[in-house]
Design a protein around this motif. Structure first.
Motif, mmCIF file in Angstrom:
data_model
loop_
_atom_site.group_PDB
_atom_site.id
_atom_site.type_symbol
_atom_site.label_atom_id
_atom_site.label_comp_id
_atom_site.label_asym_id
_atom_site.label_seq_id
_atom_site.Cartn_x
_atom_site.Cartn_y
_atom_site.Cartn_z
ATOM 1 N N UNK A 1 64.317 -7.861 -77.140
ATOM 2 C CA UNK A 1 63.814 -6.693 -76.422
ATOM 3 C C UNK A 1 62.436 -6.988 -75.849
ATOM 4 N N UNK A 2 62.046 -6.183 -74.890
ATOM 5 C CA UNK A 2 60.720 -6.297 -74.295
ATOM 6 C C UNK A 2 60.166 -4.897 -74.093
ATOM 7 N N UNK A 3 58.894 -4.732 -74.370
ATOM 8 C CA UNK A 3 58.200 -3.466 -74.135
ATOM 9 C C UNK A 3 57.269 -3.645 -72.950
ATOM 10 N N UNK A 4 57.228 -2.647 -72.096
ATOM 11 C CA UNK A 4 56.477 -2.739 -70.849
ATOM 12 C C UNK A 4 55.451 -1.619 -70.755
ATOM 13 N N UNK A 5 54.225 -1.980 -70.345
ATOM 14 C CA UNK A 5 53.161 -0.992 -70.191
ATOM 15 C C UNK A 5 52.473 -1.225 -68.855
ATOM 16 N N UNK A 6 52.559 -0.219 -67.976
ATOM 17 C CA UNK A 6 51.917 -0.303 -66.666
ATOM 18 C C UNK A 6 50.483 0.195 -66.730
ATOM 19 N N UNK A 7 49.664 -0.300 -65.818
ATOM 20 C CA UNK A 7 48.287 0.177 -65.673
ATOM 21 C C UNK A 7 47.841 -0.084 -64.244
ATOM 22 N N UNK A 8 46.702 0.522 -63.892
ATOM 23 C CA UNK A 8 46.108 0.260 -62.584
ATOM 24 C C UNK A 8 46.308 1.353 -61.558
ATOM 25 N N UNK A 9 47.054 2.386 -61.902
ATOM 26 C CA UNK A 9 47.229 3.483 -60.965
ATOM 27 C C UNK A 9 45.960 4.293 -60.796
ATOM 28 N N UNK A 10 45.966 5.155 -59.796
ATOM 29 C CA UNK A 10 44.799 5.991 -59.557
ATOM 30 C C UNK A 10 44.856 6.613 -58.185
ATOM 31 N N UNK A 11 43.711 7.136 -57.770
ATOM 32 C CA UNK A 11 43.571 7.796 -56.471
ATOM 33 C C UNK A 11 42.906 6.835 -55.496
ATOM 34 N N UNK A 12 43.486 6.698 -54.321
ATOM 35 C CA UNK A 12 42.935 5.813 -53.302
ATOM 36 C C UNK A 12 43.129 6.457 -51.939
ATOM 37 N N UNK A 13 42.230 6.164 -51.016
ATOM 38 C CA UNK A 13 42.360 6.695 -49.665
ATOM 39 C C UNK A 13 43.374 5.875 -48.863
ATOM 40 N N UNK A 14 43.966 6.519 -47.896
ATOM 41 C CA UNK A 14 44.905 5.829 -47.010
ATOM 42 C C UNK A 14 44.218 4.607 -46.388
ATOM 43 N N UNK A 15 44.960 3.514 -46.332
ATOM 44 C CA UNK A 15 44.416 2.259 -45.829
ATOM 45 C C UNK A 15 43.821 1.369 -46.901
ATOM 46 N N UNK A 16 43.642 1.929 -48.085
ATOM 47 C CA UNK A 16 43.056 1.165 -49.176
ATOM 48 C C UNK A 16 44.077 0.338 -49.933
ATOM 49 N N UNK A 17 43.599 -0.273 -51.027
ATOM 50 C CA UNK A 17 44.435 -1.162 -51.832
ATOM 51 C C UNK A 17 44.316 -0.817 -53.307
ATOM 52 N N UNK A 18 45.360 -1.145 -54.035
ATOM 53 C CA UNK A 18 45.377 -1.047 -55.496
ATOM 54 C C UNK A 18 46.217 -2.197 -56.032
ATOM 55 N N UNK A 19 45.899 -2.627 -57.239
ATOM 56 C CA UNK A 19 46.746 -3.607 -57.908
ATOM 57 C C UNK A 19 47.233 -3.020 -59.224
ATOM 58 N N UNK A 20 48.531 -2.943 -59.352
ATOM 59 C CA UNK A 20 49.150 -2.501 -60.592
ATOM 60 C C UNK A 20 49.481 -3.706 -61.460
ATOM 61 N N UNK A 21 49.387 -3.486 -62.759
ATOM 62 C CA UNK A 21 49.770 -4.514 -63.722
ATOM 63 C C UNK A 21 50.824 -3.951 -64.659
ATOM 64 N N UNK A 22 51.653 -4.825 -65.157
ATOM 65 C CA UNK A 22 52.655 -4.445 -66.143
ATOM 66 C C UNK A 22 52.643 -5.516 -67.223
ATOM 67 N N UNK A 23 52.157 -5.149 -68.392
ATOM 68 C CA UNK A 23 52.068 -6.083 -69.506
ATOM 69 C C UNK A 23 53.320 -5.969 -70.371
ATOM 70 N N UNK A 24 53.883 -7.115 -70.694
ATOM 71 C CA UNK A 24 55.097 -7.142 -71.496
ATOM 72 C C UNK A 24 54.814 -7.698 -72.872
ATOM 73 N N UNK A 25 55.406 -7.093 -73.854
ATOM 74 C CA UNK A 25 55.326 -7.628 -75.214
ATOM 75 C C UNK A 25 56.732 -7.920 -75.694
ATOM 76 N N UNK A 26 56.825 -8.812 -76.642
ATOM 77 C CA UNK A 26 58.131 -9.249 -77.088
ATOM 78 C C UNK A 26 58.331 -10.704 -76.732
#
Length: 124
Positions: free
Chosen positions: A1-26
């Protein structure tokens, strides 16, 4: 099995950038192909991107092609989603998912493991 945890979301203005991460354990992260999906209020969960087990192949949904980049670092058990040129219509909860299938998977039904999601809000 694998457990997944996302992070990095938030509020950003149009035209901007974000990077999401997903850490896996197992065990054996590199034995899982990884995908990103998103779900906006009142809409079905939508395929965003897929990366192969070794990170050598990627597939993107039409709505994010040429703006988003999926990548993975198997040494860190993490998959990323770099989101550029964000638009208000990208607003959604973003989920990472895993399966052990060979070949790209654009259907949520083909994934066995899911994270809890992270909210991305893009304002005008």
């Amino acid at each position: 099995q694998v457990q997944l945890v996302e992070s990095g979301g938030g509020l950003v203005q149009a035209g901007g950038s974000l990077r999401l991460s997903c850490a896996a354990s197992g065990r054996s992260f590199s034995s899982y192909a990884m995908g990103w999906f998103r779900q906006a209020p009142g809409k079905e969960r939508e395929f965003v991107a897929w990366v192969s087990k070794r990170g050598t192949s990627t597939v993107y949904g039409d709505s994010v092609k040429d703006r988003f980049i999926i990548s993975r670092d198997n040494a860190k058990n993490t998959v990323y989603l770099q989101m550029n040129s964000l638009k208000p219509e990208d607003t959604a909860v973003y989920y990472c998912a895993a399966n052990q299938k060979t070949g790209s998977s654009g259907s949520r039904l083909q994934y066995d493991y899911w994270g809890q999601g992270t909210l991305v809000t893009v304002s005008l």
